[in-house]
Design a protein around this motif. Sequence first.
Motif, PDB file in Angstrom:
ATOM      1  N   ALA A 169      29.931  34.781  36.256  1.00  0.00           N
ATOM      2  CA  ALA A 169      30.455  35.301  34.965  1.00  0.00           C
ATOM      3  C   ALA A 169      31.482  34.304  34.281  1.00  0.00           C
ATOM      4  O   ALA A 169      32.413  33.857  35.089  1.00  0.00           O
ATOM      5  CB  ALA A 169      30.932  36.766  34.957  1.00  0.00           C
ATOM      6  N   THR A 170      31.390  33.893  32.952  1.00  0.00           N
ATOM      7  CA  THR A 170      32.221  33.127  32.304  1.00  0.00           C
ATOM      8  C   THR A 170      32.883  34.293  31.231  1.00  0.00           C
ATOM      9  O   THR A 170      33.995  34.082  30.696  1.00  0.00           O
ATOM     10  CB  THR A 170      31.686  32.057  31.673  1.00  0.00           C
ATOM     11  N   CYS A 171      32.497  35.251  30.753  1.00  0.00           N
ATOM     12  CA  CYS A 171      32.745  36.355  29.928  1.00  0.00           C
ATOM     13  C   CYS A 171      33.672  36.938  30.702  1.00  0.00           C
ATOM     14  O   CYS A 171      33.688  37.558  31.709  1.00  0.00           O
ATOM     15  CB  CYS A 171      31.773  37.489  29.594  1.00  0.00           C
ATOM     16  N   SER A 172      34.806  37.098  29.818  1.00  0.00           N
ATOM     17  CA  SER A 172      36.160  37.797  30.454  1.00  0.00           C
ATOM     18  C   SER A 172      36.024  39.058  30.971  1.00  0.00           C
ATOM     19  O   SER A 172      36.520  39.589  32.205  1.00  0.00           O
ATOM     20  CB  SER A 172      37.582  37.337  29.504  1.00  0.00           C
ATOM     21  N   TYR A 173      35.198  39.804  29.940  1.00  0.00           N
ATOM     22  CA  TYR A 173      35.418  41.298  30.602  1.00  0.00           C
ATOM     23  C   TYR A 173      34.291  41.394  31.718  1.00  0.00           C
ATOM     24  O   TYR A 173      34.688  42.049  32.561  1.00  0.00           O
ATOM     25  CB  TYR A 173      34.356  42.089  29.371  1.00  0.00           C
ATOM     26  N   ALA A 174      33.157  40.481  31.929  1.00  0.00           N
ATOM     27  CA  ALA A 174      32.466  40.608  32.951  1.00  0.00           C
ATOM     28  C   ALA A 174      32.921  40.143  34.152  1.00  0.00           C
ATOM     29  O   ALA A 174      32.739  40.664  35.288  1.00  0.00           O
ATOM     30  CB  ALA A 174      30.941  39.716  32.577  1.00  0.00           C
ATOM     31  N   LYS A 175      33.993  39.282  34.140  1.00  0.00           N
ATOM     32  CA  LYS A 175      34.561  38.755  35.389  1.00  0.00           C
ATOM     33  C   LYS A 175      35.674  39.704  35.830  1.00  0.00           C
ATOM     34  O   LYS A 175      35.637  40.095  36.879  1.00  0.00           O
ATOM     35  CB  LYS A 175      35.508  37.468  34.967  1.00  0.00           C
ATOM     36  N   LYS A 176      35.995  40.455  35.098  1.00  0.00           N
ATOM     37  CA  LYS A 176      37.066  41.495  35.325  1.00  0.00           C
ATOM     38  C   LYS A 176      36.311  42.685  35.929  1.00  0.00           C
ATOM     39  O   LYS A 176      36.708  43.210  36.981  1.00  0.00           O
ATOM     40  CB  LYS A 176      37.938  41.956  34.150  1.00  0.00           C
ATOM     41  N   TRP A 177      35.109  42.989  35.369  1.00  0.00           N
ATOM     42  CA  TRP A 177      34.318  44.097  36.027  1.00  0.00           C
ATOM     43  C   TRP A 177      33.835  43.814  37.272  1.00  0.00           C
ATOM     44  O   TRP A 177      33.822  44.635  38.170  1.00  0.00           O
ATOM     45  CB  TRP A 177      33.138  44.326  34.998  1.00  0.00           C
ATOM     46  N   LEU A 178      33.412  42.463  37.447  1.00  0.00           N
ATOM     47  CA  LEU A 178      32.938  42.105  38.652  1.00  0.00           C
ATOM     48  C   LEU A 178      34.212  42.048  39.952  1.00  0.00           C
ATOM     49  O   LEU A 178      33.757  42.470  40.950  1.00  0.00           O
ATOM     50  CB  LEU A 178      32.478  40.639  38.829  1.00  0.00           C
ATOM     51  N   GLU A 179      35.239  41.624  39.482  1.00  0.00           N
ATOM     52  CA  GLU A 179      36.359  41.567  40.280  1.00  0.00           C
ATOM     53  C   GLU A 179      36.714  43.192  40.765  1.00  0.00           C
ATOM     54  O   GLU A 179      36.921  43.340  41.917  1.00  0.00           O
ATOM     55  CB  GLU A 179      37.639  41.013  39.676  1.00  0.00           C
ATOM     56  N   GLU A 180      36.771  44.092  39.928  1.00  0.00           N
ATOM     57  CA  GLU A 180      36.882  45.525  40.096  1.00  0.00           C
ATOM     58  C   GLU A 180      35.912  45.859  41.104  1.00  0.00           C
ATOM     59  O   GLU A 180      36.236  46.600  42.066  1.00  0.00           O
ATOM     60  CB  GLU A 180      37.027  46.241  38.748  1.00  0.00           C
ATOM     61  N   LYS A 181      34.730  45.739  40.971  1.00  0.00           N
ATOM     62  CA  LYS A 181      33.535  46.149  41.767  1.00  0.00           C
ATOM     63  C   LYS A 181      33.802  45.400  43.222  1.00  0.00           C
ATOM     64  O   LYS A 181      33.374  46.212  44.186  1.00  0.00           O
ATOM     65  CB  LYS A 181      32.129  45.946  41.292  1.00  0.00           C
ATOM     66  N   GLU A 182      34.235  44.502  43.433  1.00  0.00           N
ATOM     67  CA  GLU A 182      34.222  43.684  44.708  1.00  0.00           C
ATOM     68  C   GLU A 182      35.465  44.433  45.509  1.00  0.00           C
ATOM     69  O   GLU A 182      35.221  44.278  46.401  1.00  0.00           O
ATOM     70  CB  GLU A 182      34.775  42.080  44.549  1.00  0.00           C
ATOM     71  N   GLN A 183      36.510  44.721  44.745  1.00  0.00           N
ATOM     72  CA  GLN A 183      37.494  45.482  45.319  1.00  0.00           C
ATOM     73  C   GLN A 183      37.359  46.835  45.779  1.00  0.00           C
ATOM     74  O   GLN A 183      37.904  47.432  46.730  1.00  0.00           O
ATOM     75  CB  GLN A 183      38.730  45.510  44.488  1.00  0.00           C
ATOM     76  N   ASN A 184      36.131  47.656  45.209  1.00  0.00           N
ATOM     77  CA  ASN A 184      35.793  48.942  45.640  1.00  0.00           C
ATOM     78  C   ASN A 184      34.938  48.882  46.879  1.00  0.00           C
ATOM     79  O   ASN A 184      34.249  48.184  47.207  1.00  0.00           O
ATOM     80  CB  ASN A 184      35.138  49.575  44.506  1.00  0.00           C
TER      81      ASN A 184
END
Length: 183
Positions: free
Chosen positions: A168-183
């Motif tokens: 992801a390069t989209c800031s929203y998608a980057k944050k979303w992916l990071e949050e999913k990785e942490q769960n």
Amino acid sequence: MNKVTYFYLKTCPYCINANRAIEELLQENPAYSKIEIDRIVEDENPDIVEKYDYYYVPCMFIGDAKVYEANPAQGYEEIKASVKNVFDMAIGESKNEDSGFIKGDDSFIKYDEEGKVIAEVTFPETEPGVYTIDHTFVDGSLRGQGMASKLVQMAVDEIQNRGGEVRATCSYAKKWLEEKEQN
């Protein structure tokens, strides 16, 4: 019924294949003959071309949304399948059943009744087998309903269905992916 804006070059071999595919598809499915296709020869219409964001031809848009852009080495069958997908979008038959989204080659798009884009996610193949979520958009009328999250999830699901790697390069998608990785 949505209008298709089609950019091509007269001597481009991929465009010649796309033109052939268009003619065959129009013969194969009478519903496609109702689609308004604005055919624009790229090198004869620079004033129109500069208003659109694309690199390769043939390239097709529905409204402001790019729904097909050829890539080097596409064969005829691939081009025809992509053109068919665009035509299905134009007549409203290529929607995600649950959400009313139209699926492009590298996008999901939702239009309102007037043909305005109200939600969109794009995820082009940036390297072989690697898809980058580079844009999400949600109209103000849909904000606060989890629409951006749904868009990114749809993109991720599609990329994974293709066996691709998600970036992801989209800031929203980057944050979303990071949050999913942490769960």
